[in-house]
Design a protein around this motif. Structure first.
Motif, PDB file in Angstrom:
ATOM      1  N   GLN A  49     -52.906 -88.350  27.019  1.00 34.43           N
ATOM      2  CA  GLN A  49     -53.517 -87.031  27.149  1.00 34.43           C
ATOM      3  C   GLN A  49     -52.510 -85.970  27.609  1.00 34.43           C
ATOM      4  OE1 GLN A  49     -56.966 -87.539  29.694  1.00 34.43           O
ATOM      5  NE2 GLN A  49     -58.212 -88.366  28.038  1.00 34.43           N
ATOM      6  N   VAL A  50     -51.681 -86.295  28.596  1.00 36.57           N
ATOM      7  CA  VAL A  50     -50.743 -85.284  29.104  1.00 36.57           C
ATOM      8  C   VAL A  50     -49.584 -85.076  28.147  1.00 36.57           C
ATOM      9  CG1 VAL A  50     -51.351 -85.849  31.484  1.00 36.57           C
ATOM     10  CG2 VAL A  50     -49.320 -86.899  30.466  1.00 36.57           C
ATOM     11  N   GLY A  51     -49.301 -86.065  27.293  1.00 38.48           N
ATOM     12  CA  GLY A  51     -48.208 -85.934  26.348  1.00 38.48           C
ATOM     13  C   GLY A  51     -46.851 -86.145  26.988  1.00 38.48           C
ATOM     14  N   PRO A  52     -45.782 -86.065  26.185  1.00 36.25           N
ATOM     15  CA  PRO A  52     -44.438 -86.372  26.689  1.00 36.25           C
ATOM     16  C   PRO A  52     -43.918 -85.383  27.721  1.00 36.25           C
ATOM     17  CG  PRO A  52     -44.351 -85.538  24.434  1.00 36.25           C
ATOM     18  CD  PRO A  52     -45.785 -85.789  24.733  1.00 36.25           C
ATOM     19  N   THR A  53     -44.500 -84.174  27.792  1.00 34.17           N
ATOM     20  CA  THR A  53     -44.019 -83.186  28.762  1.00 34.17           C
ATOM     21  C   THR A  53     -44.897 -83.109  30.003  1.00 34.17           C
ATOM     22  OG1 THR A  53     -45.224 -81.437  27.596  1.00 34.17           O
ATOM     23  CG2 THR A  53     -42.911 -81.793  26.981  1.00 34.17           C
ATOM     24  N   GLY A  54     -45.967 -83.922  30.057  1.00 30.63           N
ATOM     25  CA  GLY A  54     -46.779 -83.998  31.263  1.00 30.63           C
ATOM     26  C   GLY A  54     -46.330 -85.152  32.129  1.00 30.63           C
ATOM     27  N   SER A  55     -47.124 -85.474  33.141  1.00 23.75           N
ATOM     28  CA  SER A  55     -46.744 -86.584  34.008  1.00 23.75           C
ATOM     29  C   SER A  55     -47.978 -87.279  34.563  1.00 23.75           C
ATOM     30  CB  SER A  55     -45.861 -86.114  35.171  1.00 23.75           C
ATOM     31  OG  SER A  55     -46.588 -85.309  36.069  1.00 23.75           O
ATOM     32  N   VAL A  56     -47.829 -88.595  34.744  1.00 20.17           N
ATOM     33  CA  VAL A  56     -48.859 -89.431  35.358  1.00 20.17           C
ATOM     34  C   VAL A  56     -48.207 -90.197  36.495  1.00 20.17           C
ATOM     35  CG1 VAL A  56     -50.489 -91.334  35.027  1.00 20.17           C
ATOM     36  CG2 VAL A  56     -50.088 -89.688  33.165  1.00 20.17           C
ATOM     37  N   LEU A  57     -48.831 -90.169  37.663  1.00 16.66           N
ATOM     38  CA  LEU A  57     -48.342 -90.937  38.800  1.00 16.66           C
ATOM     39  C   LEU A  57     -49.293 -92.095  39.046  1.00 16.66           C
ATOM     40  CD1 LEU A  57     -46.458 -91.398  41.227  1.00 16.66           C
ATOM     41  CD2 LEU A  57     -48.003 -89.933  42.564  1.00 16.66           C
ATOM     42  N   LEU A  58     -48.787 -93.319  38.894  1.00 20.80           N
ATOM     43  CA  LEU A  58     -49.571 -94.517  39.175  1.00 20.80           C
ATOM     44  C   LEU A  58     -49.215 -95.020  40.572  1.00 20.80           C
ATOM     45  CD1 LEU A  58     -50.249 -97.526  36.826  1.00 20.80           C
ATOM     46  CD2 LEU A  58     -49.506 -97.916  39.164  1.00 20.80           C
ATOM     47  N   VAL A  59     -50.225 -95.176  41.407  1.00 23.48           N
ATOM     48  CA  VAL A  59     -50.043 -95.650  42.782  1.00 23.48           C
ATOM     49  C   VAL A  59     -50.786 -96.963  42.952  1.00 23.48           C
ATOM     50  CG1 VAL A  59     -50.293 -95.129  45.234  1.00 23.48           C
ATOM     51  CG2 VAL A  59     -49.882 -93.271  43.596  1.00 23.48           C
ATOM     52  N   GLU A  60     -50.100 -97.979  43.461  1.00 25.48           N
ATOM     53  CA  GLU A  60     -50.686 -99.309  43.610  1.00 25.48           C
ATOM     54  C   GLU A  60     -49.991-100.035  44.753  1.00 25.48           C
ATOM     55  OE1 GLU A  60     -52.442-102.685  43.746  1.00 25.48           O
ATOM     56  OE2 GLU A  60     -53.215-101.232  42.277  1.00 25.48           O
ATOM     57  N   SER A  61     -50.786-100.692  45.609  1.00 18.40           N
ATOM     58  CA  SER A  61     -50.211-101.354  46.783  1.00 18.40           C
ATOM     59  C   SER A  61     -49.583-102.701  46.446  1.00 18.40           C
ATOM     60  CB  SER A  61     -51.279-101.537  47.862  1.00 18.40           C
ATOM     61  OG  SER A  61     -52.338-102.352  47.382  1.00 18.40           O
ATOM     62  N   VAL A  73     -57.463 -84.891  30.738  1.00 15.10           N
ATOM     63  CA  VAL A  73     -56.317 -84.213  31.355  1.00 15.10           C
ATOM     64  C   VAL A  73     -55.691 -83.263  30.327  1.00 15.10           C
ATOM     65  CG1 VAL A  73     -54.215 -84.551  32.691  1.00 15.10           C
ATOM     66  CG2 VAL A  73     -55.917 -86.378  32.589  1.00 15.10           C
ATOM     67  N   PRO A  74     -55.375 -82.024  30.703  1.00 16.04           N
ATOM     68  CA  PRO A  74     -54.785 -81.099  29.735  1.00 16.04           C
ATOM     69  C   PRO A  74     -53.390 -81.537  29.300  1.00 16.04           C
ATOM     70  CG  PRO A  74     -54.723 -80.154  31.938  1.00 16.04           C
ATOM     71  CD  PRO A  74     -55.549 -81.406  32.027  1.00 16.04           C
ATOM     72  N   SER A  75     -53.030 -81.177  28.080  1.00 16.91           N
ATOM     73  CA  SER A  75     -51.681 -81.436  27.597  1.00 16.91           C
ATOM     74  C   SER A  75     -50.671 -80.773  28.530  1.00 16.91           C
ATOM     75  CB  SER A  75     -51.525 -80.887  26.175  1.00 16.91           C
ATOM     76  OG  SER A  75     -50.216 -81.071  25.698  1.00 16.91           O
ATOM     77  N   GLY A 134     -53.318-100.496  39.486  1.00 21.99           N
ATOM     78  CA  GLY A 134     -53.166-101.841  38.946  1.00 21.99           C
ATOM     79  C   GLY A 134     -52.014-101.957  37.978  1.00 21.99           C
ATOM     80  N   VAL A 135     -52.258-102.577  36.837  1.00 15.72           N
ATOM     81  CA  VAL A 135     -51.196-102.847  35.862  1.00 15.72           C
ATOM     82  C   VAL A 135     -51.118-101.776  34.778  1.00 15.72           C
ATOM     83  CG1 VAL A 135     -51.319-105.325  36.272  1.00 15.72           C
ATOM     84  CG2 VAL A 135     -52.677-104.306  34.418  1.00 15.72           C
ATOM     85  N   GLY A 136     -51.801-100.637  34.987  1.00 16.79           N
ATOM     86  CA  GLY A 136     -51.648 -99.507  34.082  1.00 16.79           C
ATOM     87  C   GLY A 136     -52.736 -99.330  33.050  1.00 16.79           C
ATOM     88  N   LEU A 137     -53.895 -99.957  33.244  1.00 14.41           N
ATOM     89  CA  LEU A 137     -54.966 -99.898  32.255  1.00 14.41           C
ATOM     90  C   LEU A 137     -55.385 -98.463  31.958  1.00 14.41           C
ATOM     91  CD1 LEU A 137     -57.045-101.404  30.496  1.00 14.41           C
ATOM     92  CD2 LEU A 137     -58.553-101.478  32.496  1.00 14.41           C
ATOM     93  N   PHE A 138     -55.655 -97.664  32.992  1.00 17.76           N
ATOM     94  CA  PHE A 138     -56.081 -96.284  32.786  1.00 17.76           C
ATOM     95  C   PHE A 138     -54.898 -95.343  32.551  1.00 17.76           C
ATOM     96  CE2 PHE A 138     -59.740 -97.600  35.717  1.00 17.76           C
ATOM     97  CZ  PHE A 138     -60.516 -98.003  34.642  1.00 17.76           C
ATOM     98  N   ALA A 139     -53.758 -95.650  33.139  1.00 19.05           N
ATOM     99  CA  ALA A 139     -52.591 -94.767  33.023  1.00 19.05           C
ATOM    100  C   ALA A 139     -52.135 -94.608  31.580  1.00 19.05           C
ATOM    101  CB  ALA A 139     -51.445 -95.299  33.879  1.00 19.05           C
ATOM    102  N   ALA A 140     -52.344 -95.641  30.765  1.00 20.42           N
ATOM    103  CA  ALA A 140     -51.916 -95.549  29.367  1.00 20.42           C
ATOM    104  C   ALA A 140     -52.641 -94.414  28.651  1.00 20.42           C
ATOM    105  CB  ALA A 140     -52.174 -96.877  28.660  1.00 20.42           C
ATOM    106  N   ASP A 141     -53.954 -94.287  28.849  1.00 24.95           N
ATOM    107  CA  ASP A 141     -54.695 -93.201  28.212  1.00 24.95           C
ATOM    108  C   ASP A 141     -54.367 -91.855  28.835  1.00 24.95           C
ATOM    109  OD1 ASP A 141     -56.507 -94.213  26.079  1.00 24.95           O
ATOM    110  OD2 ASP A 141     -57.203 -95.532  27.671  1.00 24.95           O
ATOM    111  N   LEU A 142     -54.175 -91.827  30.144  1.00 26.09           N
ATOM    112  CA  LEU A 142     -53.815 -90.574  30.797  1.00 26.09           C
ATOM    113  C   LEU A 142     -52.481 -90.064  30.269  1.00 26.09           C
ATOM    114  CD1 LEU A 142     -54.819 -91.437  34.488  1.00 26.09           C
ATOM    115  CD2 LEU A 142     -56.169 -90.198  32.775  1.00 26.09           C
ATOM    116  N   ALA A 143     -51.538 -90.982  30.036  1.00 31.73           N
ATOM    117  CA  ALA A 143     -50.226 -90.595  29.512  1.00 31.73           C
ATOM    118  C   ALA A 143     -50.356 -89.990  28.117  1.00 31.73           C
ATOM    119  CB  ALA A 143     -49.299 -91.804  29.481  1.00 31.73           C
TER     120      ALA A 143
END
Length: 412
Positions: free
Chosen positions: A286-298, A263-265, A275-284
């Motif tokens: 990559q995007v850095g503090p000025t990007g955004s990650v949306l985690l969706v879980e039922s 994911v670009p900065s 889930g509990v954020g396993l992949f979101a941690a690395d995505l966060a």
């Protein structure tokens, strides 16, 4: 006479053909297809028919090997012994197969599913995870028979086969529950976390009025909160919640997903079925503090765990709800990259079309079922996305299951 044969219980001598999705091989007898478990391509076996609903096919278990194929070995688990016939434990399909041959069979299945369903000629090589064929499984579910014994079920059966241990499950996990008596009909969850704590949860089924049953969960051992560490990051997850069952899978999968996502900065990423954020941690990261990650879980419990696990990453937002409902919200920012790890049935048309409508440059698809993956890849192709890379891993040794991570890119 209905005209439809019923071969249930009949024993057939068959020459075994190619492996098929689902843990069996294909044979033919008197013009009918016989799906045979516990066999290998090229073998001649005696197969006992276990299920026959009439029509063009039936299901069977190999109970005697007349001509063995290369790759056949003695099962390390006594409950997988071919001499047990249909009384074998149904948890493992490939105990009778050496590791290299298991991966070859799984590679053939994934390749065939992509060709047949998605129309892609894409040779696949399933890779080995560290740790070998045994003692890799950190989570197990057991049933309880009428006498209160814990065990596993045979394939496609509600019977319970009592066990003393399970050689693919981590040391000590199954004996912890096998040495006790339980409420008949209960279901047990055993989790061995990354810190060595063992969690046991019993789901008791208590009769209610008018024949109904109520399921009541009780924590028998451990805190009920599993502690894991992946690439130096701590995670907490409900002991009954979803977590990759192979010891080495979380580390390997996060590395692959992060590499493929790229994911670009300052970019935007979606982590669907997060889930509990396993992949979101690395995505966060990559995007850095000025990007955004949306985690969706039922699962609301999983979202609560994810919020706690990623509390130091303010660029991650969370939505509890089905992916279909959340993506219907037009206020959700369009992503640069999407990561999705759907349940075994796959994402399906509604989710694929909701993703592609927002035109991300890349989609990383994590799948534990090759047929579901092939269906989703075909749907993405209909909507302008092509498969450009696929990694496959033997995350479930001794079984027919396989994990795939696919990268799809937007054409044009």
């Amino acid at each position: 006479m209905t005209g439809k044969p019923d071969w249930t219980g009949r024993r057939l001598e068959v020459e075994v053909g190619p492996v098929a999705h689902g843990g069996h091989c294909v044979a033919r007898y008197e013009g009918r297809v016989v799906f045979v478990r516990h066999a290998l391509p090229g073998e001649v076996v005696i197969a006992e028919v276990t299920e026959d609903k009439g029509g063009g096919f039936c299901r069977a278990d190999a109970v005697e090997v007349r001509q063995a194929a290369p790759g056949r070995v003695t099962p390390p688990c006594p409950l997988a012994d071919i001499a047990l016939g249909t009384d074998r434990c149904g948890g493992c399909d490939f105990q009778h197969v050496d590791g290299e041959t298991q991966r070859e069979l799984k590679s053939a299945v994934v390749t065939e599913q992509l060709q047949r369903i998605a129309g892609l000629d894409w040779p696949v090589q399933v890779r080995e995870l560290p740790g070998g064929l045994l003692r890799w499984r950190t989570r197990a579910r057991l049933a309880v028979d009428r006498k209160g014994n814990a065990g596993f079920r045979p394939s496609r059966s509600h019977r319970v086969i009592p066990v003393a241990d399970c050689p693919i499950t981590v040391e000590g996990a199954v004996p912890e529950v096998a040495d006790r008596r339980w409420r008949p009909g209960a279901e047990l969850t055993v989790t061995a976390d990354g810190e060595g704590e063992l969690h046991v949860t019993a789901l008791d089924k208590k009769p209610q009025r008018r024949g109904h049953q109520q399921a009541v969960a009780r924590q028998v051992a451990g805190s009920g909160v599993a502690h894991e560490t992946v690439r130096g990051l701590p995670f907490e997850v409900s002991a009954q919640g979803f977590w990759q069952v192979h010891r080495a899978a979380p580390e390997t999968f996060t590395e692959v997903v992060a590499r493929l996502a790229a994911v670009p900065s300052r970019g935007v990423a979606w982590d669907l079925y997060g889930g509990v954020g396993l992949f979101a941690a690395d995505l966060a990261e990559q995007v850095g503090p000025t990007g955004s990650v949306l985690l969706v879980e039922s699962s609301r419990r999983a979202v609560e765990d994810a919020v706690a696990n990623l509390r130091d990453l303010p660029q991650v937002g969370f939505r509890a709800g089905t992916v279909e409902r959340v993506l219907a919200d037009e206020d959700v920012p369009a992503p640069d990259v999407v990561v999705l790890d759907p349940p075994r049935k796959g994402a399906g048309r509604e989710v694929v079309e909701a993703i592609t409508a927002r035109e991300p440059s890349r989609v990383v698809h994590v799948a534990c079922d090759p047929a579901a993956l092939a269906r989703d890849v075909s749907l993405f192709a209909e909507n302008g996305y092509r498969l450009v890379e696929l990694e496959a891993y033997d995350a479930f040794p001794m079984t027919h299951h396989v994990e795939c991570i696919a990268l799809l890119e937007r054409e044009g």
